[in-house]
Design a protein around this motif. Sequence first.
Motif, mmCIF file in Angstrom:
data_model
loop_
_atom_site.group_PDB
_atom_site.id
_atom_site.type_symbol
_atom_site.label_atom_id
_atom_site.label_comp_id
_atom_site.label_asym_id
_atom_site.label_seq_id
_atom_site.Cartn_x
_atom_site.Cartn_y
_atom_site.Cartn_z
ATOM 1 N N UNK A 206 0.833 -1.207 0.000
ATOM 2 C CA UNK A 206 0.000 0.000 0.000
ATOM 3 C C UNK A 206 0.869 1.260 0.000
ATOM 4 N N UNK A 207 1.881 1.272 0.858
ATOM 5 C CA UNK A 207 2.757 2.444 0.943
ATOM 6 C C UNK A 207 3.543 2.627 -0.352
ATOM 7 N N UNK A 208 4.085 1.538 -0.873
ATOM 8 C CA UNK A 208 4.838 1.621 -2.129
ATOM 9 C C UNK A 208 3.951 2.116 -3.266
ATOM 10 N N UNK A 209 2.716 1.614 -3.317
ATOM 11 C CA UNK A 209 1.781 2.055 -4.361
ATOM 12 C C UNK A 209 1.503 3.543 -4.260
ATOM 13 N N UNK A 210 1.435 4.077 -3.042
ATOM 14 C CA UNK A 210 1.192 5.509 -2.864
ATOM 15 C C UNK A 210 2.338 6.330 -3.456
ATOM 16 N N UNK A 211 3.572 5.895 -3.224
ATOM 17 C CA UNK A 211 4.727 6.624 -3.774
ATOM 18 C C UNK A 211 4.806 6.477 -5.291
ATOM 19 N N UNK A 212 4.395 5.335 -5.811
ATOM 20 C CA UNK A 212 4.369 5.151 -7.262
ATOM 21 C C UNK A 212 3.326 6.078 -7.890
ATOM 22 N N UNK A 213 2.150 6.156 -7.291
ATOM 23 C CA UNK A 213 1.108 7.048 -7.805
ATOM 24 C C UNK A 213 1.593 8.492 -7.800
ATOM 25 N N UNK A 214 2.231 8.893 -6.719
ATOM 26 C CA UNK A 214 2.755 10.258 -6.622
ATOM 27 C C UNK A 214 3.784 10.524 -7.720
ATOM 28 N N UNK A 215 4.688 9.582 -7.958
ATOM 29 C CA UNK A 215 5.730 9.763 -8.970
ATOM 30 C C UNK A 215 5.152 9.770 -10.384
ATOM 31 N N UNK A 216 4.165 8.933 -10.633
ATOM 32 C CA UNK A 216 3.544 8.886 -11.964
ATOM 33 C C UNK A 216 2.841 10.210 -12.264
ATOM 34 N N UNK A 217 2.076 10.734 -11.303
ATOM 35 C CA UNK A 217 1.401 12.013 -11.517
ATOM 36 C C UNK A 217 2.407 13.153 -11.639
ATOM 37 N N UNK A 218 3.520 13.040 -10.936
ATOM 38 C CA UNK A 218 4.579 14.034 -11.075
ATOM 39 C C UNK A 218 5.191 13.967 -12.473
ATOM 40 N N UNK A 219 5.351 12.766 -13.023
ATOM 41 C CA UNK A 219 5.874 12.607 -14.382
ATOM 42 C C UNK A 219 4.932 13.233 -15.408
#
Length: 342
Positions: A206-219
């Motif tokens: 869950x935590x890793x997915x949150x950071x991935x979502x943040x990075x994807x939207x940042x991209x």
Amino acid sequence: MHKKDLGLAVLIIIVGAVVYLRNPLFLSPINLGNTANLIGLFGLFAIGQGFVIITGGIDLSVGSMIALLGVIFVDMVGKFGVPWPVAILVVIAIGTLLGLAHGILITKLRMQPFVVTLCGLLIYRGAARGYTGEATAGFPFGANYPELEWLTIGRSFGVPHSFYAMIIIGGVCWFLLHRSVFGRHLQAVGKNEDAARYSGIHTGFVITAAYVICAVLTAVAAVYFAMFTRSVQPSSHGNFYELYAIAAAVLGGFSLRGGEGSIIGVVLGVVLLQELQNLVNLLGIPSSLNFAVMGAVILSGVLADQQFNRYRAKRKAANALGLLNRKGSTPRQAPATTDEIR
């Protein structure tokens, strides 16, 4: 809409009315269009920051990531002639890997999110500056990319496409956070990670997915910013954007302790910050005071929110005590002496 979101919406209307009374140009089509464009650009990565904050974490690398991915995107399209759809996919893939790295370091190696993303801030900014040799990365003079420009900086019915993108992505994220099992897991992890783990939630995922979502939207935001500015100066592009995203999330009701937040709230937070920026510009306040004005407003908003939460907690406690008294649940005192028993 939560009560906090409604209150923030009322505040936005009040501030907008004050600005309009001082300068009617606030509601001019040109100003509204430019403001909507900036709301869309900043809203994209602010929503991503909200997913991290609700887990009790934080991502300080957002601004530097926008600079690094912006440089990569501009060079791929403008320098190496990579088709822009491929370039966008590459940028999103790199963002995914960076978010995955953050999540693994935090969940597997048990490093603090502050430390991991602070190191990311330094590494990504340094990588962008080293790759370009401190030079500005830009598209060739006179180069046009009609489809890409329509997608990123174009407008339909007077509304910038970046704003449409934020609304669409925000809608998907709203469903993910507020209407899905994953969203409930995010909130549970933010409130108490140990309790969530004991209840069977895969907290690491869950935590890793949150950071991935943040990075994807940042991209995604990095692509829009690169097209908006048409060039990327790696030493200054995206500076302090991570603080902007955190401020928007906090104003929107996200608790830095985790477990609480609203997608509508963070979007309204972005709107309020852009409105304040507009106020500073239209009222002729020196640009050197921009951050001071916004900082004072953010501090006031956080203090007001804390006082409201304390008042609400006291009122709940008083109501609960009154209910117990009405039901006669107050324990009777025991006799003081044996004579009273007789």
